[in-house]
Design an enzyme around this catalytic site. Structure first.
Site, mmCIF file in Angstrom:
data_model
loop_
_atom_site.group_PDB
_atom_site.id
_atom_site.type_symbol
_atom_site.label_atom_id
_atom_site.label_comp_id
_atom_site.label_asym_id
_atom_site.label_seq_id
_atom_site.Cartn_x
_atom_site.Cartn_y
_atom_site.Cartn_z
ATOM 1 N N ARG A 1 -10.456 -11.275 1.896
ATOM 2 C CA ARG A 1 -11.293 -12.339 1.336
ATOM 3 C C ARG A 1 -10.587 -13.679 1.407
ATOM 4 O O ARG A 1 -11.224 -14.721 1.514
ATOM 5 C CB ARG A 1 -11.675 -11.965 -0.114
ATOM 6 C CG ARG A 1 -10.501 -11.870 -1.054
ATOM 7 C CD ARG A 1 -10.786 -11.026 -2.291
ATOM 8 N NE ARG A 1 -10.894 -9.597 -1.971
ATOM 9 C CZ ARG A 1 -11.109 -8.649 -2.865
ATOM 10 N NH1 ARG A 1 -11.256 -8.961 -4.149
ATOM 11 N NH2 ARG A 1 -11.190 -7.387 -2.491
ATOM 12 N N LYS B 1 0.831 -1.200 0.000
ATOM 13 C CA LYS B 1 0.000 0.000 0.000
ATOM 14 C C LYS B 1 0.867 1.252 0.000
ATOM 15 O O LYS B 1 1.986 1.220 0.497
ATOM 16 C CB LYS B 1 -0.844 0.031 1.285
ATOM 17 C CG LYS B 1 -2.013 -0.927 1.321
ATOM 18 C CD LYS B 1 -2.818 -0.718 2.586
ATOM 19 C CE LYS B 1 -3.998 -1.671 2.644
ATOM 20 N NZ LYS B 1 -4.989 -1.453 1.582
HETATM 21 N N1 BES Z 1 -8.179 -3.520 4.280
HETATM 22 C C1 BES Z 1 -8.329 -3.128 2.922
HETATM 23 C C2 BES Z 1 -9.619 -2.353 2.656
HETATM 24 C C3 BES Z 1 -9.741 -1.021 3.330
HETATM 25 C C4 BES Z 1 -9.437 0.137 2.643
HETATM 26 C C5 BES Z 1 -10.241 -0.915 4.603
HETATM 27 C C6 BES Z 1 -9.587 1.364 3.251
HETATM 28 C C7 BES Z 1 -10.385 0.303 5.219
HETATM 29 C C8 BES Z 1 -10.062 1.443 4.542
HETATM 30 C C9 BES Z 1 -8.319 -4.356 2.023
HETATM 31 O O1 BES Z 1 -7.535 -5.409 2.458
HETATM 32 C C10 BES Z 1 -7.762 -3.942 0.703
HETATM 33 O O2 BES Z 1 -6.627 -3.543 0.667
HETATM 34 N N2 BES Z 1 -8.563 -4.037 -0.350
HETATM 35 C C11 BES Z 1 -8.153 -3.669 -1.648
HETATM 36 C C12 BES Z 1 -8.627 -4.719 -2.612
HETATM 37 C C13 BES Z 1 -8.068 -4.582 -4.012
HETATM 38 C C14 BES Z 1 -6.573 -4.833 -3.999
HETATM 39 C C15 BES Z 1 -8.758 -5.565 -4.920
HETATM 40 C C16 BES Z 1 -8.774 -2.321 -1.979
HETATM 41 O O3 BES Z 1 -9.913 -2.077 -1.598
HETATM 42 O O4 BES Z 1 -8.092 -1.507 -2.562
HETATM 43 MN MN MN Z 2 -5.531 -5.221 1.878
#
Ligand code: BES
Ligand code: MN
Ligand code: ZN
Length: 533
Positions: free
Chosen positions: A384, A310
């Site tokens: 997931r 990230k």
């Molecule tokens: N934990 C994150 C989602 C999230 C984002 C929670 C902002 C709280 C605030 C999750 O694990 C994630 O990173 N999801 C990705 C999925 C994508 C890579 C398909 C996302 O939402 O960007």
């Molecule tokens: Mn994530």
């Protein structure tokens, strides 16, 4: 400090219920309405409370109406109303107005009235509902929590318009997390003045519900160096013991033995090994008809994204990526504390998502608990992947309902904003959970599964893949992925709380900064509803 306790917890008001304003109360918090409305439609939920005692006498002014319990006396009430109007109070919902009480003997009122009276606006009386009350109670409680609070004990009659909601809002609003700061905060103790039949039960339900959300907040607010899978599992097991809930902790060895490939794949980049925790509340006098509710929660104690790293900006908020697991666990504890006639389990998957030489790579193919294979396209779509194992596991218990919650996608926030959860799943349970959320003040909205994602979820080298090529409908894609682990015919709902579980903005109502506790109150409401079938 033992390993099985949180290193720091938030300040929260200690509540009690009493027949009158205690001598030690330094302030009395009274409700205030905007003038002109009808008498409060009120609270059918107030159970045994007689209609006649329900509406307290109200002094009506030009702009506001001050309902107050009879013990104050008409003369005192009029004096208070005059003071409140003199400083320009409007009775708008959430408005906090403070005046000095008339001195002893100044009016007909003889008993010692606390020196300070705080009026909190509830808006128009005929528009009052539980959520308005919760927010108003929360707002006033929030102003009373401080490093050096002005009052150490207060009393309130806000419960006259819904005791449970007033208790919930007050406790939740009083919460402040200062973590490891030298100067902490304190919340004054609060007495809810309520003497009608059935008040005790309402009070306890409100207290347990609020304390459950407080537990979720404390867990979520704890930084990831202090709350990682092993420690978190210990805390859940210790809390379970306290409430008569059965706990089973699967460590990394057990996870390997039993084939939890998703949890292991996400956790393998971290020096902190993953855990799966199973919690079970079973009513002692279980009936044939006792329904079974299986809760599942995402417990990523920190989400760096892994190899699909990230960006640094606001990554610290990813301490909240275990909020779903905390809500699922706390709901089981609440069911036990309320002795609900419903069997509730929580299956929570705890892992830290880190990049390292041992981390899962994009392109890796893993085997989930139960045997479904998954191609990892993006290691940041880790929630997931752990949930898949946990859902498959929880389904083995043959529940009547399976409800899973997670801070799953940024796409949830894009679609519904920061305060409204997205709910997906089988139609009936999905709609029911979304409606319940709205009813108790955890806003939620039903969202669909899309046919195009049936195709997008296919992988050339595995049964499914964890991320699609297109970001379109990302929240819904995640739900489609999860649906593959839910047995045919099982009612299930998936509640994406990426936004609502963590408040990155200013405090409002009973919602502080950082962890909110969402969606634990929805889960408690569902368990209560199932128990009351
Ligand atoms: N934990 C994150 C989602 C999230 C984002 C929670 C902002 C709280 C605030 C999750 O694990 C994630 O990173 N999801 C990705 C999925 C994508 C890579 C398909 C996302 O939402 O960007
Ligand atoms: Mn994530
Ligand atoms: Zn995540």
């Amino acid at each position: 400090m033992s390993d099985s306790a949180l290193p720091a917890t938030g300040a929260v008001a200690a509540p009690r219920q009493g027949k009158k304003v205690p001598k030690k109360a330094e302030a009395l918090v009274l409700p205030l309405f905007r003038a002109g409305g009808e008498a409060p439609a009120d609270a059918e939920a107030d159970g045994d409370r007689e209609e006649a005692e329900k509406a307290p006498v109200a002094a009506a002014g030009e702009t506001v109406e001050l309902p107050a319990p009879e013990f104050l006396g008409a003369e005192t009430l009029e004096a208070l109303l005059a003071r409140i109007e003199a400083v320009g109070a409007t009775g708008e919902a959430g408005e906090v107005t403070r005046v000095a009480a008339p001195a002893e003997g100044e009016t007909g009122y003889d008993a010692a009235l606390p020196a300070a009276v705080i009026a909190v606006g509830l808006g128009a009386a005929d528009e009052l509902d539980d959520e308005v009350l919760r927010r108003a109670a929360g707002t006033v409680a929030r102003t009373l929590t401080a490093a050096e609070p002005e009052f150490s004990a207060v009393a309130t009659t806000l419960g006259d318009f819904g005791l449970r909601a007033a208790v919930e809002g007050w406790l939740l609003g009083s919460y402040r997390y200062t973590g490891f700061k030298a100067a902490g905060a304190k919340a004054p103790g609060v007495t809810f003045v309520a003497d009608w039949k059935g008040a005790k039960k309402e009070f306890v339900a409100g207290q347990v519900t609020a304390e459950s959300a407080v537990l979720v907040r404390d867990l979520v607010n704890t930084p990831a160096n202090r709350l990682y899978p092993a420690v978190y599992a210990d805390i859940l097991a210790a809390t379970a013991e306290e409430y008569g809930v059965k706990a089973e902790v699967l460590d990394a060895k057990a996870l390997r033995k039993q084939g939890f490939g998703g949890v292991l794949a996400v956790g393998q980049g971290s020096a902190r090994e993953p855990r799966v925790v199973e919690l079970r509340w079973k009513p002692k006098k279980k009936k044939k008809s006792t329904p079974k509710l299986a809760l599942v929660g995402k417990g990523i104690t920190f989400d760096t994204g892994g190899i699909s790293l990230k960006p640094a900006k606001t990554m610290e908020n990813m301490i909240s990526d275990m909020g779903g697991s905390a809500a699922a666990a706390a709901a089981v504890f609440a069911a036990a504390r309320l002795n609900l006639d419903v069997e509730v389990t929580a299956t929570v998957a705890l892992a830290e998502n880190m990049p390292s030489g041992s981390a899962t790579r994009p392109g890796d193919v893993i085997t989930h608990y139960g045997g479904i294979t998954s191609e990892i396209i993006n290691t940041d779509a880790e929630g997931r992947v752990v949930l898949a194992d946990a859902i498959a596991r929880a389904a083995e218990g043959e529940p009547d309902y399976l409800v899973e919650t997670s801070t799953l996608t940024g796409a949830q926030i894009v679609a519904l904003g920061n305060r409204t959860a997205g709910v997906m799943g089988t139609e009936e349970l999905r709609d029911r959970v979304a409606a319940l959320g709205r009813e108790i003040g955890e806003n939620a909205w039903a969202m669909p599964l899309l046919e195009e994602h049936e195709e997008a979820v296919v992988s050339p080298v595995a049964d499914i893949r964890n991320s699609p090529n297109s970001r379109d409908g990302g929240m819904l894609y995640a739900a489609m992925y999860l649906s593959r682990f839910v047995p045919e015919g099982l009612e299930w709902a998936h509640v994406d709380v990426a936004g609502p579980s963590y408040n990155t903005g200013a405090p409002h109502g009973y919602t502080p900064k950082r962890a909110t506790g969402t969606p634990v109150r929805t889960f408690i409401a569902l368990a209560e509803e199932l128990a009351a079938r």
